[in-house]
Each structure stands twice: as structure tokens, then as C-alpha cells.
Design a protein around this motif. Structure first.
Motif, mmCIF file in Angstrom:
data_model
loop_
_atom_site.group_PDB
_atom_site.id
_atom_site.type_symbol
_atom_site.label_atom_id
_atom_site.label_comp_id
_atom_site.label_asym_id
_atom_site.label_seq_id
_atom_site.Cartn_x
_atom_site.Cartn_y
_atom_site.Cartn_z
ATOM 1 N N VAL A 1 55.702 -92.484 15.677
ATOM 2 C CA VAL A 1 56.769 -91.485 15.661
ATOM 3 C C VAL A 1 57.840 -91.847 16.679
ATOM 4 O O VAL A 1 59.046 -91.729 16.406
ATOM 5 C CB VAL A 1 56.205 -90.081 15.944
ATOM 6 C CG1 VAL A 1 57.331 -89.059 16.084
ATOM 7 C CG2 VAL A 1 55.244 -89.656 14.834
ATOM 8 N N LEU A 2 57.420 -92.298 17.848
ATOM 9 C CA LEU A 2 58.369 -92.588 18.921
ATOM 10 C C LEU A 2 59.211 -93.826 18.651
ATOM 11 O O LEU A 2 60.388 -93.875 19.011
ATOM 12 C CB LEU A 2 57.617 -92.762 20.243
ATOM 13 C CG LEU A 2 56.988 -91.495 20.832
ATOM 14 C CD1 LEU A 2 56.047 -91.843 21.974
ATOM 15 C CD2 LEU A 2 58.068 -90.539 21.313
ATOM 16 N N THR A 3 58.601 -94.843 18.048
ATOM 17 C CA THR A 3 59.309 -96.112 17.863
ATOM 18 C C THR A 3 59.839 -96.298 16.458
ATOM 19 O O THR A 3 60.783 -97.062 16.248
ATOM 20 C CB THR A 3 58.380 -97.298 18.182
ATOM 21 O OG1 THR A 3 57.339 -97.368 17.185
ATOM 22 C CG2 THR A 3 57.740 -97.144 19.560
ATOM 23 N N GLY A 4 59.215 -95.647 15.468
ATOM 24 C CA GLY A 4 59.609 -95.867 14.082
ATOM 25 C C GLY A 4 59.214 -97.227 13.560
ATOM 26 O O GLY A 4 59.698 -97.658 12.509
ATOM 27 N N GLN A 5 58.307 -97.908 14.272
ATOM 28 C CA GLN A 5 57.924 -99.272 13.913
ATOM 29 C C GLN A 5 56.449 -99.497 14.209
ATOM 30 O O GLN A 5 55.801 -98.705 14.901
ATOM 31 C CB GLN A 5 58.755 -100.275 14.726
ATOM 32 C CG GLN A 5 60.246 -100.221 14.462
ATOM 33 C CD GLN A 5 61.017 -101.090 15.435
ATOM 34 O OE1 GLN A 5 60.902 -100.942 16.642
ATOM 35 N NE2 GLN A 5 61.802 -102.017 14.899
ATOM 36 N N VAL B 1 55.344 -97.600 8.222
ATOM 37 C CA VAL B 1 55.717 -96.595 9.219
ATOM 38 C C VAL B 1 56.892 -95.770 8.721
ATOM 39 O O VAL B 1 56.892 -94.533 8.817
ATOM 40 C CB VAL B 1 56.056 -97.253 10.575
ATOM 41 C CG1 VAL B 1 56.674 -96.230 11.532
ATOM 42 C CG2 VAL B 1 54.809 -97.851 11.209
ATOM 43 N N ARG B 2 57.880 -96.433 8.168
ATOM 44 C CA ARG B 2 59.056 -95.707 7.667
ATOM 45 C C ARG B 2 58.669 -94.777 6.522
ATOM 46 O O ARG B 2 59.153 -93.636 6.436
ATOM 47 C CB ARG B 2 60.136 -96.698 7.226
ATOM 48 C CG ARG B 2 60.849 -97.391 8.374
ATOM 49 C CD ARG B 2 62.094 -98.123 7.901
ATOM 50 N NE ARG B 2 61.758 -99.261 7.042
ATOM 51 C CZ ARG B 2 61.524 -100.492 7.484
ATOM 52 N NH1 ARG B 2 61.597 -100.752 8.785
ATOM 53 N NH2 ARG B 2 61.248 -101.472 6.640
ATOM 54 N N GLU C 1 57.815 -89.194 4.769
ATOM 55 C CA GLU C 1 56.973 -88.133 4.221
ATOM 56 C C GLU C 1 56.824 -86.989 5.215
ATOM 57 O O GLU C 1 56.934 -85.807 4.849
ATOM 58 C CB GLU C 1 55.587 -88.675 3.857
ATOM 59 C CG GLU C 1 54.668 -87.602 3.284
ATOM 60 C CD GLU C 1 53.274 -88.109 2.944
ATOM 61 O OE1 GLU C 1 52.498 -87.338 2.333
ATOM 62 O OE2 GLU C 1 52.947 -89.259 3.304
ATOM 63 N N LEU C 2 56.581 -87.330 6.492
ATOM 64 C CA LEU C 2 56.453 -86.299 7.519
ATOM 65 C C LEU C 2 57.736 -85.480 7.621
ATOM 66 O O LEU C 2 57.696 -84.240 7.687
ATOM 67 C CB LEU C 2 56.119 -86.942 8.866
ATOM 68 C CG LEU C 2 55.990 -86.018 10.073
ATOM 69 C CD1 LEU C 2 54.884 -84.992 9.871
ATOM 70 C CD2 LEU C 2 55.741 -86.822 11.346
ATOM 71 N N ASP C 3 58.868 -86.165 7.632
ATOM 72 C CA ASP C 3 60.144 -85.471 7.716
ATOM 73 C C ASP C 3 60.363 -84.573 6.509
ATOM 74 O O ASP C 3 60.888 -83.459 6.618
ATOM 75 C CB ASP C 3 61.280 -86.496 7.823
ATOM 76 C CG ASP C 3 62.491 -85.957 8.566
ATOM 77 O OD1 ASP C 3 62.342 -84.965 9.312
ATOM 78 O OD2 ASP C 3 63.579 -86.519 8.406
#
Length: 563
Positions: free
Chosen positions: A134-138, A325-326, A331-333
Motif C-alpha cells: 500500500v505504501l509503495t505501490g510496488q 500490486v497495482r 481492487e482495494l480502491d
């Protein structure tokens, strides 16, 4: 068509769904375990590497606790709130010199929170992986140093998580180590009211000579003596989490003498951590229809990293691709940005019902078959296996309609129509089918089909996959033990049953079988290792150490609550 008639076409609809809604069910045991374990202490310790995020609601009028070494009110945001006062007390009064202040808060209304499962408030390999995504997006290859992720920087993590969460309307983040806590993002929020502020410094507490932040902030680690690289998991020269040890003369983890009344602080924190070891942490309601998990089948980059490994060993961040990750964050968003009600089905309760119904019988069957030896009466063993397997299946077996049927036919072949009210229609189904869909058949109703989210379809698949395996394995035990007439073949069948149940237990990996082998004294509690209180080999390692397996390390034991 009349709604009453529609209701009982559930199996037809389920079978159509099974053929048209193709889902890879290879991760079903993992999804089921995460669902069953949400907000429960021991399962999240047994499976510490969390893969799941789920939105929820913190109930109004919930008491929360925050201990500090200063009198700043409100404290800078974000900061931590504990559900148990023992947790806040031990973190500050037990560990550090100087005065300690306890601030008690109460929520004034419902507050939106985001829950990370596993031991997501502990510092160790795998435990922080979902937060890092979540913090890095990677993934780790591209997301570690470039995004200033640090094992020690819990304040940095809190700020980053709150920045993401507040933009989406959340008040805080719920995590767990030795108990559950909330990172509260804004102490000026009208959702939180200060109830009291007390100087709770125990008599005999030494004056502070040096101030250490806890949790360690971004400035910790600037000197060579304090620095701990992200990839290293040895304890530093100084660090939180190491309470008083026998023979240390009452000296705390920073080298200061601990006040006499404070010396049981960590023991009382451990007592608090066991209150909800197998029940859900109260005051929180989770939105199961919005649960997202890296165990969902779509994340193909993680498959090879799990092969042949227990859930305790499933590392996420170092294996996942940036693309996956993306996809996960999208999906979370999506789920937190929409207001879809879902079916309002309590999916966790359904999973807990499955475990409550089956776990003891599985454990008893395994114990029986593991203990077979030449001195036992094998006829009694076969008869007991028949009784145990029948007791699991009898709600679904229509014996009265087929008294002369074989054990195999009555479970797998004989089809019966449930007796319903006059004028209704129901399909004929086998006992295996009735058992497999016992928790989810109602979801075939058209009005619920419309409401189901894609996340709920995956939860449905996971529960049905678990039940199909349970019903098939115990159906086989029942059929074979019922139809077995040749006593000379008893040893062969008993060996086969033993192998079948052992394989089932390894596949399920249920924390429900965790227990202390001995009866604990009244001055003791049964507890698993709890980070940072009783994590063997130091709290920062996250692994049991040389010569010990994760399974052996995580067995509950009795621990005394007196010094």
C-alpha cells in the motif's frame, strides 16, 4: 414463478454457477483461514504474514487507551490507541524511565477503519508486507529503498497509511501484535473524545536521562549503533519489546531499573492478549463483502512462492510483481470507494460455524488413527471411525428413504428430495451435495444473486471448497467403514484413513487445533508466543531460530503471571 418455488431451485442455480463462473479454488484453504481468523488473536499469530485488508466500523462509545511520556494533548497525529489499557501501560510505564501519562478516549460515533490481518503491528519478515504494498505501490524489488520503507519507521508507516486512508474517509487503521491496536489518524477528529488524563507513573520509576521514541521514528537508525537495515532481523543494541528477563535484577530493556509495581506490566499485557485468543475482538464490525486478499486466485505471481509451504511461510512483498500490486490496489480502491451493500451475510460466522462443527471430530479421528497399534481391537477402531464420520454427515443423510443402501450409495449416489411445505418444489440431491452446499445454498436466491459482490463470490467458493473436501473425506470414511466386511483388510483401510486425515489436516491448517497440552495453574495462562512480549529468540526475528520448526515454535504453552 412464485418466490416460494424459486427458493428451492437453489441446487440448480448453484450448479449453473459452478459451470459458468469459473474460479481457481487452489487458494481456497488460505482464503478460508484468513476469513475465519479476522480479528482473532491466535490464528493471526499462527498465520502471521497477513495477506488481507478489509474495511470495518469501530463502534461508538468504545473505550481506547493511549500512554505517553509527556503531557501533550491532543498528541501529534497519527498516534496509537490500544483496546486494552494493559497494552498501553506496558509499552510506556514498564519500558522507559520518567513519568507516564494515560489518556483514555471514547469514540463518540461510528468510525471507519481499515483492518490489516496477520501480525501487522509487529516488526519482522513478512508481517509488514501488505502495508508495504500500500505504501509503495510496488513489489519489493522496486519499492524498498526508493520509497524510504524502513523496518523501524513505524511512525513513517502510520503517516503513509493514514495519508492513503484519510483520502478515502477512514479514521484509523487496525493492526495486531500482542493485542489489537488502532493507528488513529487525527486526534482532532470529532469522532474521538478525551475521557481522562492521569499521571500513572509507578513509585520508584527512575528519572529520564535520555529520551527514546517508541515506536521508533524516522530519526532512529541515523547512527551506526542504532541502524538496522531492512533485510536484517537481528535485535539491535537497544530496542523496544524486550521486557524484564529472569535474573536481570529488574532492569528494563533500556538498561534502567524498572519500578517494582511496573515489573509485571508485560505479564499483564500478555494476560490481556489472551482474552480474545479464539474469539473476535469486540467493538469492531467488518465489511466482509469488501474483503480483498492477495490469496485471491488472480495474483499469479505469488503461486510459486507458496508451493510446498505452510501459510506461516507465505512471504508476499519479495515475490509479487508490480502489476499484481497495482491490480490489488485498484481492487482495494474500488471496494472502499463504492457503497455496494452486498448480501449482508456474516461470512466469518459461516466459516466459524464450519470450524466449530468439524474441528473436534477431525482432531478426535486423527488422534484415534495415529494411536492405532497391535494391542488395539481393530474392530473397535473401525466402529469408532464409522460413528465419528456418521456424526459429521447425519444431518445430510436420508437413511430413512434407503434403509438397505450401502454406505457408499447413501453418501454419494442416492438422491433424495427434502421434505418441504406443501406446494413447494425442491431438486433431488445426494448427501454429498447437501453437505457441500449446506452453508451457502440460500445464496442461489435471485434477489441475493443480484446483491453479491465479486469478493463474496470468492468467499462463497472458498467455503464450498472446504466443505466439499470435508464431506468427501468423511463420506469416504463412512462408506468404507460401513461397507467393510473382511476383517483381514482392516489394517489396510485403517492405514489409508490415517493418511487421508493427516493430509486433510495439513491442507486445512486450522488454528482451531492450537491448545496447551497441560492444564495451566491458576497463576498461569495458556498463550502462544506474543510479539513483542514472549517472542523467542528476541522480538525482532520473526522466526523460531535454529533447530526449531515454525509449527513447534508456535505451540501454546502455560506461562506464569507472577515474577
Amino acid at each position: 414463478m412464485d418466490k416460494l418455488i424459486q427458493k428451492y431451485f437453489f441446487f440448480f442455480t448453484l450448479f449453473v454457477l459452478a459451470s459458468t463462473y469459473s474460479l481457481d479454488n487452489s487458494t481456497a484453504p488460505y482464503i478460508f483461514n484468513d476469513l475465519y481468523s479476522l480479528l482473532v488473536q491466535w490464528p493471526n499469530t499462527f498465520h502471521p504474514n497477513g495477506h488481507t485488508i478489509i474495511p470495518g466500523i469501530l463502534e461508538p462509545y468504545t473505550l481506547l487507551y493511549h500512554a505517553r511520556k509527556d503531557t501533550e494533548i491532543p498528541p501529534p497525529s497519527p498516534e496509537w490507541l490500544a483496546f486494552d489499557p494493559e497494552m498501553s501501560y506496558a509499552v510506556m510505564a514498564t519500558k522507559l524511565p520518567g513519568p507516564t501519562y494515560m489518556y483514555t478516549y471514547r469514540t463518540t460515533k461510528s468510525a471507519k477503519v481499515l483492518y490489516f490481518n496477520g501480525m501487522s503491528a509487529a516488526w519482522g519478515e513478512g508481517w509488514l508486507d501488505t502495508q508495504y504494498t500500500v505504501l509503495t505501490g510496488q513489489g519489493k524489488t522496486n519499492g524498498s529503498r526508493n520509497n524510504e520503507v524502513s523496518l523501524w519507521d513505524d511512525y513513517g508507516r502510520a503517516k503513509g497509511l493514514c495519508q492513503w486512508s484519510e483520502q478515502r474517509g477512514f479514521d484509523g487503521i487496525v493492526r495486531m501484535n500482542a493485542g489489537f491496536e488502532i493507528i488513529w489518524c487525527n486526534f482532532n477528529s470529532p469522532s474521538l473524545r478525551l475521557v481522562s488524563s492521569l499521571n500513572i507513573t509507578p513509585p520508584g520509576t527512575p528519572e529520564a536521562r535520555r529520551s527514546f521514541p517508541f515506536p521508533l521514528d524516522a530519526d532512529f537508525g541515523q547512527s551506526s549503533s542504532d541502524e538496522l537495515p531492512l533485510h536484517s532481523f537481528r535485535p539491535p543494541g537497544r530496542g523496544p519489546g524486550r521486557g524484564r528477563r529472569p535474573g536481570d535484577g529488574g532492569r528494563g530493556p533500556w538498561g534502567y531499573n524498572t519500578a517494582p509495581l511496573a515489573r509485571t506490566g508485560f505479564l499483564e499485557w500478555m494476560r490481556a492478549a489472551t482474552r480474545y485468543h479464539s474469539t473476535i475482538q469486540p467493538h469492531l464490525s467488518l465489511s466482509y463483502h469488501q474483503m480483498v486478499s492477495f490469496y485471491y486466485p488472480r495474483y499469479q505471481s505469488l503461486y510459486s512462492s507458496r508451493s510446498g509451504k505452510l501459510m506461516q511461510e507465505h512471504l508476499l512483498w519479495e515475490h509479487i510483481t508490480d502489476e499484481d500490486v497495482r491490480t490489488f490496489l485498484d481492487e482495494l480502491d474500488s471496494v472502499v470507494s463504492t457503497d455496494l451493500p452486498g448480501t449482508e451475510f456474516d461470512w466469518q460466522a459461516a466459516a466459524m460455524d464450519v470450524v466449530a462443527f468439524w474441528a473436534d471430530r477431525i482432531g478426535q479421528t486423527q488422534h484415534l488413527l495415529d494411536g492405532v497399534n497391535s494391542t488395539l481391537n481393530l474392530t473397535d477402531v473401525v466402529r469408532t471411525v464409522q460413528q465419528l464420520s456418521y456424526s459429521s454427515l447425519n444431518p445430510f443423510i436420508a437413511y430413512g428413504d434407503a434403509l438397505n443402501a450401502s454406505g457408499h450409495d447413501i453418501v454419494f449416489n442416492f438422491r433424495s428430495s427434502p421434505s418441504l411445505s406443501p406446494g413447494t418444489i425442491a431438486p433431488e440431491t445426494t448427501a454429498l451435495e447437501r453437505c457441500t452446499y449446506s452453508a451457502t445454498e440460500f445464496l442461489a436466491e435471485p434477489e441475493l444473486q443480484i446483491l453479491m459482490t465479486s469478493q463474496e463470490y470468492i468467499l462463497k467458493m472458498s467455503i464450498e471448497t472446504i466443505l466439499e473436501r470435508l464431506c468427501t473425506d468423511f463420506g469416504t470414511l463412512f462408506a468404507e467403514s460401513t461397507d467393510l466386511t473382511d476383517s483381514d483388510s482392516y489394517p489396510t483401510f485403517i492405514s489409508s484413513w490415517n493418511s487421508r486425515i493427516d493430509t486433510l489436516v495439513r491442507w486445512l491448517e486450522w488454528p482451531a487445533w492450537l491448545r496447551c497440552e497441560e492444564i495451566c495453574d491458576l497463576d498461569s495462562i495458556c498463550t502462544m508466543p506474543a510479539w513483542p512480549i514472549t517472542w523467542g529468540g528476541g522480538p525482532f526475528g520473526g522466526r523460531p531460530g535454529p533447530g526449531r520448526s515454525n509449527v513447534d515454535f508456535l505451540k501454546p504453552t502455560c506461562r506464569r503471571l507472577t515474577m
